[in-house]
Design a protein around this motif. Structure first.
Motif, PDB file in Angstrom:
ATOM      1  N   MET A  60      91.649 -15.664-126.961  1.00 49.01           N
ATOM      2  CA  MET A  60      90.828 -16.864-127.109  1.00 49.01           C
ATOM      3  C   MET A  60      89.873 -16.726-128.288  1.00 49.01           C
ATOM      4  N   TRP A  61      89.238 -15.567-128.424  1.00 56.98           N
ATOM      5  CA  TRP A  61      88.297 -15.338-129.531  1.00 56.98           C
ATOM      6  C   TRP A  61      89.019 -15.393-130.876  1.00 56.98           C
ATOM      7  N   ILE A  62      90.198 -14.774-130.941  1.00 63.80           N
ATOM      8  CA  ILE A  62      90.959 -14.794-132.199  1.00 63.80           C
ATOM      9  C   ILE A  62      91.357 -16.221-132.562  1.00 63.80           C
ATOM     10  N   ALA A  63      91.850 -16.979-131.571  1.00 63.19           N
ATOM     11  CA  ALA A  63      92.251 -18.362-131.823  1.00 63.19           C
ATOM     12  C   ALA A  63      91.058 -19.207-132.258  1.00 63.19           C
ATOM     13  N   ALA A  64      89.892 -18.955-131.646  1.00 66.89           N
ATOM     14  CA  ALA A  64      88.695 -19.711-132.009  1.00 66.89           C
ATOM     15  C   ALA A  64      88.242 -19.408-133.431  1.00 66.89           C
ATOM     16  N   SER A  65      88.641 -18.261-133.960  1.00 63.38           N
ATOM     17  CA  SER A  65      88.252 -17.860-135.312  1.00 63.38           C
ATOM     18  C   SER A  65      89.181 -18.417-136.387  1.00 63.38           C
ATOM     19  N   VAL A  66      90.327 -18.943-135.970  1.00 61.74           N
ATOM     20  CA  VAL A  66      91.316 -19.455-136.931  1.00 61.74           C
ATOM     21  C   VAL A  66      91.032 -20.934-137.200  1.00 61.74           C
ATOM     22  N   PRO A  67      90.809 -21.325-138.452  1.00 65.26           N
ATOM     23  CA  PRO A  67      90.509 -22.733-138.736  1.00 65.26           C
ATOM     24  C   PRO A  67      91.711 -23.635-138.468  1.00 65.26           C
ATOM     25  N   PRO A  68      91.474 -24.903-138.128  1.00 64.44           N
ATOM     26  CA  PRO A  68      92.583 -25.834-137.858  1.00 64.44           C
ATOM     27  C   PRO A  68      93.562 -25.963-139.018  1.00 64.44           C
ATOM     28  N   GLN A  69      93.071 -25.807-140.256  1.00 64.70           N
ATOM     29  CA  GLN A  69      93.974 -25.898-141.414  1.00 64.70           C
ATOM     30  C   GLN A  69      95.028 -24.805-141.363  1.00 64.70           C
ATOM     31  N   ARG A  70      94.632 -23.619-140.909  1.00 63.66           N
ATOM     32  CA  ARG A  70      95.593 -22.520-140.795  1.00 63.66           C
ATOM     33  C   ARG A  70      96.583 -22.804-139.663  1.00 63.66           C
ATOM     34  N   MET A  71      96.082 -23.366-138.554  1.00 66.17           N
ATOM     35  CA  MET A  71      96.987 -23.740-137.462  1.00 66.17           C
ATOM     36  C   MET A  71      98.031 -24.739-137.948  1.00 66.17           C
ATOM     37  N   PHE A 350      93.958 -20.459-114.921  1.00 67.04           N
ATOM     38  CA  PHE A 350      92.894 -19.464-114.865  1.00 67.04           C
ATOM     39  C   PHE A 350      92.664 -18.912-113.460  1.00 67.04           C
ATOM     40  N   VAL A 351      93.528 -19.269-112.507  1.00 71.14           N
ATOM     41  CA  VAL A 351      93.370 -18.798-111.132  1.00 71.14           C
ATOM     42  C   VAL A 351      94.585 -17.982-110.701  1.00 71.14           C
ATOM     43  N   SER A 352      95.784 -18.493-110.918  1.00 72.47           N
ATOM     44  CA  SER A 352      96.997 -17.775-110.530  1.00 72.47           C
ATOM     45  C   SER A 352      97.129 -16.468-111.305  1.00 72.47           C
ATOM     46  N   TYR A 353      97.639 -15.445-110.629  1.00 73.48           N
ATOM     47  CA  TYR A 353      97.889 -14.158-111.267  1.00 73.48           C
ATOM     48  C   TYR A 353      99.069 -14.290-112.212  1.00 73.48           C
ATOM     49  N   GLY A 354      98.946 -13.732-113.391  1.00 72.68           N
ATOM     50  CA  GLY A 354     100.033 -13.783-114.367  1.00 72.68           C
ATOM     51  C   GLY A 354      99.484 -13.690-115.769  1.00 72.68           C
ATOM     52  N   GLY A 355      99.855 -12.635-116.485  1.00 70.11           N
ATOM     53  CA  GLY A 355      99.299 -12.408-117.809  1.00 70.11           C
ATOM     54  C   GLY A 355      99.740 -13.414-118.845  1.00 70.11           C
ATOM     55  N   THR A 356     101.034 -13.782-118.843  1.00 71.44           N
ATOM     56  CA  THR A 356     101.551 -14.685-119.867  1.00 71.44           C
ATOM     57  C   THR A 356     100.883 -16.047-119.796  1.00 71.44           C
ATOM     58  N   ALA A 357     100.803 -16.614-118.593  1.00 68.34           N
ATOM     59  CA  ALA A 357     100.179 -17.929-118.432  1.00 68.34           C
ATOM     60  C   ALA A 357      98.700 -17.884-118.804  1.00 68.34           C
ATOM     61  N   LEU A 358      98.004 -16.823-118.424  1.00 68.71           N
ATOM     62  CA  LEU A 358      96.572 -16.714-118.721  1.00 68.71           C
ATOM     63  C   LEU A 358      96.335 -16.623-120.225  1.00 68.71           C
ATOM     64  N   VAL A 359      97.156 -15.833-120.909  1.00 62.15           N
ATOM     65  CA  VAL A 359      97.019 -15.708-122.365  1.00 62.15           C
ATOM     66  C   VAL A 359      97.318 -17.040-123.047  1.00 62.15           C
ATOM     67  N   THR A 360      98.362 -17.735-122.591  1.00 60.58           N
ATOM     68  CA  THR A 360      98.710 -19.036-123.170  1.00 60.58           C
ATOM     69  C   THR A 360      97.576 -20.038-122.995  1.00 60.58           C
ATOM     70  N   LEU A 361      96.983 -20.082-121.796  1.00 59.92           N
ATOM     71  CA  LEU A 361      95.887 -21.000-121.536  1.00 59.92           C
ATOM     72  C   LEU A 361      94.658 -20.665-122.369  1.00 59.92           C
ATOM     73  N   CYS A 362      94.322 -19.390-122.471  1.00 58.40           N
ATOM     74  CA  CYS A 362      93.165 -18.993-123.285  1.00 58.40           C
ATOM     75  C   CYS A 362      93.421 -19.231-124.765  1.00 58.40           C
ATOM     76  N   LEU A 363      94.670 -19.112-125.183  1.00 59.81           N
ATOM     77  CA  LEU A 363      95.008 -19.450-126.563  1.00 59.81           C
ATOM     78  C   LEU A 363      94.709 -20.925-126.830  1.00 59.81           C
ATOM     79  N   GLY A 364      95.092 -21.791-125.891  1.00 61.88           N
ATOM     80  CA  GLY A 364      94.809 -23.211-126.030  1.00 61.88           C
ATOM     81  C   GLY A 364      93.318 -23.498-126.044  1.00 61.88           C
ATOM     82  N   VAL A 365      92.555 -22.835-125.167  1.00 57.71           N
ATOM     83  CA  VAL A 365      91.101 -23.032-125.141  1.00 57.71           C
ATOM     84  C   VAL A 365      90.475 -22.541-126.444  1.00 57.71           C
TER      85      VAL A 365
END
Length: 380
Positions: A60-71, A350-365
Motif C-alpha cells: 500500500m505504501w509503495i503504491a501510494a508513492s507512485v504518481p498516477p502518471q506512472r500508473m 481486509f477481514v478474510s484470511y488470505g495473503g493474495t486478496a489482502l495484498v490486492t486490496l491494499c494495492l488498490g487502497v
C-alpha cells in the motif's frame, strides 16, 4: 554516526507523506477488528496473518508513492501481460479441484486472474483518458470488448467469483465514463426478470434432468442450493445452512468473543476465509456487523470523495472503480454468507484470511492514496 542535521520529525513526515490519514485509519480499524475475530476463529494462523498484513501495508505504501502518471504508463503493458498469462493458464495451467486457475512459471505458481482485478480498471481508465473529449458510442463497445476478453477467460477456468469482480471493476469504469442509462436499464430489467423467473420456477428448473445453457452443472447446483439449501443439507447446502444458523444465533450483541458454538464445534466451514463474517456475527451479533458496515461505509465514502476531486479523467475513473470494487467485495461476501447470494468464493475485504486478496486490496487502497496526494499537489 548520526548526522547532526538529521531531523526525526521531518523524516517521519516524509515517510508517511504518501499515506492518506482517513483511509489508513479506517483500514487499520477493519484489520484490527478482523484480527480479534481471527484469534477466535483460527488462532494458529495469527503469525501468518501478521506477515500478510506487513506485506500488504508495504504494498500500500509503495503504491501510494507512485504518481498516477506512472500508473497510466503501465496500464496497457499490465493488461496485455494479464491476458497473455490467462491464455497461458487456459493452455498450460495446473488443474486443482477441477479448475484450471494456476500457472507454473518455474520459480512459483501464480494466479493471473488476481492481476486483472487491478489491471482491468487501469486499462479502461487509460483508454478513456486517451479519448477524453472525443468519447463516442463505439468507444464503449471497444471498452466492453477489452473487458469481455479477460472475463471470458477467467469464467472458463472456471472462477466465477473472480470473473464477477473483474467484470464489476470494468463496468464501474464504463459507468463513470458516461455509459448511458438507455443501455444499463434494459440489461438491469432483463436481469431482474431472469432472477425473478428462476425464483418462481425453482422447483421445475432445478430438477436433475434440466440443463442450464451456458452454465456448468456445479454452477446450477449452487443457485438451486441457494433457493433451497435443504435440498442438499450435507453437501452444497451445508455451508449456507450453518452460516445462517451462526448469524441468526448471534442475536443483537452476540454470544461473546470465543464463545461461538457453530465456530468452535466445527460446524462452520471455511470459518477463517469466505465465511468469517458468520464467525463475526455469531460472536459479536448485529452490533458487530453494523460496526463493520459503518467502517466499510466510511472507507467507500472517502474513496468517492477522492474520486470526485481527482484532477484528471484517468484518476477519476480509476479511483471510482477501485472504491466500488471494495463495495462489491463486501456486498457479495456478506450476501453469500447470509444466504441471499450464491456462494462464489469472494473474500470479505481486509477481514478474510488470505495473503493474495489482502495484498490486492491494499494495492488498490494505495492507488487511491496516490490519487489523493497528487490531487493536493495539482491544486497548489
Amino acid at each position: 554516526m548520526i548526522d547532526p542535521r538529521f531531523d526525526p520529525r521531518r523524516w517521519l513526515r516524509s515517510l508517511f507523506a504518501p499515506i492518506d490519514g482517513p483511509l489508513a485509519l479506517v483500514v487499520l480499524a477493519i484489520v484490527g477488528f478482523s484480527t480479534v475475530v481471527m484469534v477466535s476463529a483460527s488462532p494458529e494462523r495469527l503469525g501468518t496473518l501478521g506477515m500478510n498484513v506487513a506485506v500488504a501495508f508495504c504494498t500500500m505504501w509503495i503504491a501510494a508513492s507512485v504518481p498516477p502518471q506512472r500508473m497510466m504508463s503501465v496500464a496497457l503493458p499490465l493488461y496485455v501481460l494479464g491476458v497473455v498469462l490467462l491464455i497461458g493458464v487456459a493452455l498450460f495451467g495446473d488443474v486443482s479441484k477441477g479448475a484450471r486457475r494456476w500457472l507454473n512459471i518455474g520459480v512459483a505458481r501464480i494466479q493471473p486472474s488476481e492481476l486483472m482485478k487491478i489491471s482491468m480498471p487501469l486499462m479502461l481508465a487509460w483508454y478513456f483518458q486517451t479519448r477524453e473529449g472525443l468519447i463516442r458510442g463505439r468507444d464503449f463497445l471497444v471498452a466492453a470488448g477489452l473487458l469481455l476478453v479477460p472475463v471470458g477467460l477467467i469464467a472458463k477456468q472456471p472462477d466465477l467469483g473472480t470473473a464477477i469482480l473483474v467484470a464489476a471493476a470494468g463496468f464501474y469504469v464504463l459507468f463513470f465514463a458516461g455509459l448511458t442509462w438507455r443501455l444499463i436499464l434494459p440489461v438491469a430489467v432483463v436481469g431482474i426478470v431472469g432472477i425473478s423467473s428462476i425464483v418462481a420456477m425453482g422447483d421445475t428448473i432445478c430438477k436433475p434432468d434440466v440443463q442450464w445453457p451456458g452454465l456448468r452443472e456445479y454452477q446450477k447446483h449452487r443457485v438451486c442450493t441457494l433457493l433451497d439449501p435443504t435440498s442438499d443439507p450435507l453437501g452444497k447446502g451445508f455451508h449456507i445452512i450453518q452460516s445462517t444458523i451462526a448469524i441468526g444465533s448471534g442475536g443483537v450483541v452476540g454470544k461473546g468473543w470465543g464463545k461461538g458454538t457453530q465456530t468452535h464445534l466445527d460446524f462452520l466451514p471455511e470459518r477463517h476465509t469466505d465465511f468469517i463474517f458468520a464467525v463475526l456475527t455469531e460472536e459479536f451479533g448485529l452490533a458487530g456487523a453494523l460496526f463493520l458496515t459503518v467502517l466499510y461505509t466510511l472507507l467507500i465514502l472517502r474513496g468517492l470523495v477522492i474520486a470526485a476531486g481527482a484532477p484528471t479523467l484517468f484518476s477519476r475513473l480509476l479511483a471510482g472503480a477501485l472504491t466500488l470494487i471494495l463495495f462489491t467485495y463486501a456486498f457479495v461476501n456478506m450476501g453469500m454468507v447470509s444466504g441471499i447470494l450464491p456462494v462464489v468464493g469472494v473474500p470479505l475485504p481486509f477481514v478474510s484470511y488470505g495473503g493474495t486478496a489482502l495484498v490486492t486490496l491494499c494495492l488498490g487502497v494505495g492507488m487511491l492514496m496516490s490519487i489523493c496526494r497528487h490531487r493536493r499537489w495539482a491544486s497548489h
